[in-house]
Write an enzyme that holds these catalytic residues in place. Sequence first.
Site, PDB file in Angstrom:
ATOM      1  N   ASP A   1       0.313  -1.345   0.012  1.00 46.98           N
ATOM      2  CA  ASP A   1       0.270  -0.011  -0.067  1.00 46.98           C
ATOM      3  C   ASP A   1       1.234   1.528   0.214  1.00 46.98           C
ATOM      4  O   ASP A   1       2.040   0.944   0.350  1.00 46.98           O
ATOM      5  CB  ASP A   1      -1.213  -0.307   1.078  1.00 46.98           C
ATOM      6  CG  ASP A   1      -2.052   1.138   1.286  1.00 46.98           C
ATOM      7  OD1 ASP A   1      -2.431   1.326  -0.041  1.00 46.98           O
ATOM      8  OD2 ASP A   1      -2.140   1.858   3.029  1.00 46.98           O
ATOM      9  N   SER A   2       0.103   2.504  -0.250  1.00 45.99           N
ATOM     10  CA  SER A   2       0.919   3.267   0.068  1.00 45.99           C
ATOM     11  C   SER A   2       1.367   3.896   1.452  1.00 45.99           C
ATOM     12  O   SER A   2       2.946   4.374   1.846  1.00 45.99           O
ATOM     13  CB  SER A   2       0.130   4.942  -0.551  1.00 45.99           C
ATOM     14  OG  SER A   2      -0.986   4.738   0.546  1.00 45.99           O
TER      15      SER A   2
ATOM     16  N   CYS B   1      -3.853  -1.883  -1.563  1.00 46.73           N
ATOM     17  CA  CYS B   1      -4.149  -0.256  -1.764  1.00 46.73           C
ATOM     18  C   CYS B   1      -5.264  -0.573  -2.680  1.00 46.73           C
ATOM     19  O   CYS B   1      -4.692  -1.280  -4.456  1.00 46.73           O
ATOM     20  CB  CYS B   1      -2.744   0.384  -2.766  1.00 46.73           C
ATOM     21  SG  CYS B   1      -3.089   1.939  -3.591  1.00 46.73           S
TER      22      CYS B   1
ATOM     23  N   GLU C   1      -3.217   9.337   8.247  1.00 46.49           N
ATOM     24  CA  GLU C   1      -1.658   9.475   7.802  1.00 46.49           C
ATOM     25  C   GLU C   1      -0.621  10.348   9.252  1.00 46.49           C
ATOM     26  O   GLU C   1      -0.128   9.616   9.833  1.00 46.49           O
ATOM     27  CB  GLU C   1      -1.052   9.342   6.563  1.00 46.49           C
ATOM     28  CG  GLU C   1      -1.050   8.276   5.655  1.00 46.49           C
ATOM     29  CD  GLU C   1      -0.205   7.184   6.315  1.00 46.49           C
ATOM     30  OE1 GLU C   1       0.575   6.692   6.720  1.00 46.49           O
ATOM     31  OE2 GLU C   1      -1.122   6.040   5.726  1.00 46.49           O
TER      32      GLU C   1
ATOM     33  N   CYS D   1     -11.309   2.844  -0.413  1.00 46.18           N
ATOM     34  CA  CYS D   1      -9.803   2.369  -0.165  1.00 46.18           C
ATOM     35  C   CYS D   1      -9.621   2.011   1.394  1.00 46.18           C
ATOM     36  O   CYS D   1     -10.383   2.178   2.702  1.00 46.18           O
ATOM     37  CB  CYS D   1      -9.380   4.055   0.941  1.00 46.18           C
ATOM     38  SG  CYS D   1      -7.688   4.992   1.284  1.00 46.18           S
TER      39      CYS D   1
ATOM     40  N   HIS E   1      -7.553   2.962   3.526  1.00 46.73           N
ATOM     41  CA  HIS E   1      -7.012   3.204   5.095  1.00 46.73           C
ATOM     42  C   HIS E   1      -8.777   4.123   6.075  1.00 46.73           C
ATOM     43  O   HIS E   1      -8.900   4.112   6.979  1.00 46.73           O
ATOM     44  CB  HIS E   1      -6.493   5.355   4.621  1.00 46.73           C
ATOM     45  CG  HIS E   1      -5.196   4.799   4.382  1.00 46.73           C
ATOM     46  ND1 HIS E   1      -4.539   4.262   2.917  1.00 46.73           N
ATOM     47  CD2 HIS E   1      -4.503   5.497   4.950  1.00 46.73           C
ATOM     48  CE1 HIS E   1      -3.178   4.632   3.058  1.00 46.73           C
ATOM     49  NE2 HIS E   1      -3.132   5.207   4.281  1.00 46.73           N
TER      50      HIS E   1
HETATM   51  N1  DGL Z   1      -5.100   2.681   0.737  1.00 43.23           N
HETATM   52  C1  DGL Z   1      -4.520   3.446  -0.493  1.00 43.23           C
HETATM   53  C2  DGL Z   1      -6.265   2.848  -0.978  1.00 43.23           C
HETATM   54  O1  DGL Z   1      -6.425   1.689  -0.835  1.00 43.23           O
HETATM   55  C3  DGL Z   1      -4.027   4.138  -0.391  1.00 43.23           C
HETATM   56  C4  DGL Z   1      -4.650   5.710  -0.590  1.00 43.23           C
HETATM   57  C5  DGL Z   1      -3.994   6.905  -0.598  1.00 43.23           C
HETATM   58  O2  DGL Z   1      -2.456   6.811  -0.982  1.00 43.23           O
HETATM   59  O3  DGL Z   1      -4.252   8.245  -1.136  1.00 43.23           O
HETATM   60  O4  DGL Z   1      -6.406   3.688  -2.103  1.00 43.23           O
END
Ligand code: DGL
Length: 276
Positions: free
Chosen positions: A14-15, A77, A154, A186, A188
């Site tokens: 993931d990021s 991600c 984050e 997402c 997150h």
């Molecule tokens: N968690 C990731 C997603 O599901 C990336 C979110 C990001 O870095 O903007 O899209």
Amino acid sequence: MTTETRQKRIGIFDSGIGGLTVLRELYKQLPNESVLYFGDTARLPYGTRTQEEILQFTNEIIGWLVKCGVKMVLMACNTSSALALEKVKSKFDIPILGLIVPGANAAVKQGKRIGVIATPATAASNAYRHAILEADPSVQVWQVGCPYFVPLIEQNQLHDPYTYQIAEEYLTPLIQQQIDTLVYGCTHYPYLEPILRSILPKSVNFVDPAVYLVEVAAKKLEIMNLQNDKTPKPTKFIVTASPEKFADLSLQWLGYRPIELQEISLSALLDQPISI
Ligand code: DGL
């Protein structure tokens, strides 16, 4: 498959910390598997990047994970899954799995009026809309791009009143459409669950695609006879920046501080696999 192949790690990327929601699910459903977790913290957020950038990052990361010797990759991600999965998966000879189709298939089983909250890039790609309508053309879909959520998560600002205010703003059009189901588009966003539940009507179902991605991964491992039946190794975490911050957030969201956590430079990502 040989025991040695079955004992290889699964690569998850993931990021940043979003993929930990997938890792949590993997620990529940596939407790025997060993994992190499990659967080591209130097380049987050991905959700406001261009398609070319996402494609480049995804290629680099999967290429590196493959060189390190993983047996499967889970794109934890949505942004990479939406913008790059179809383009990259045939380039590698191990299974590469993404979140969109498992999430879409689960969503149509839960409701008829489906809201998707996602990064701007995922929402603009329409990947969820297409996958949901392919699974069931009779449902309706509304997508909302939420640019502020990932930076707020984050930066660990979940309890900031501003986060609640932003969430209300993003959810208002979905409440107006009387959605019955909300998809976390997402990885997150599951961290926002208490806030989102407090804003949406109680009757709304929540779909976390991570649950269904791991179900798909479990089936794939079984079909390919790739399941590990030995004791798993502790998860190895690699980040491209800020390992301390990543460790603090892991403690908060995963329940433990990574023991094996390493920072690698973006140039190493291109040509220096690590021993796993
Ligand atoms: N968690 C990731 C997603 O599901 C990336 C979110 C990001 O870095 O903007 O899209």
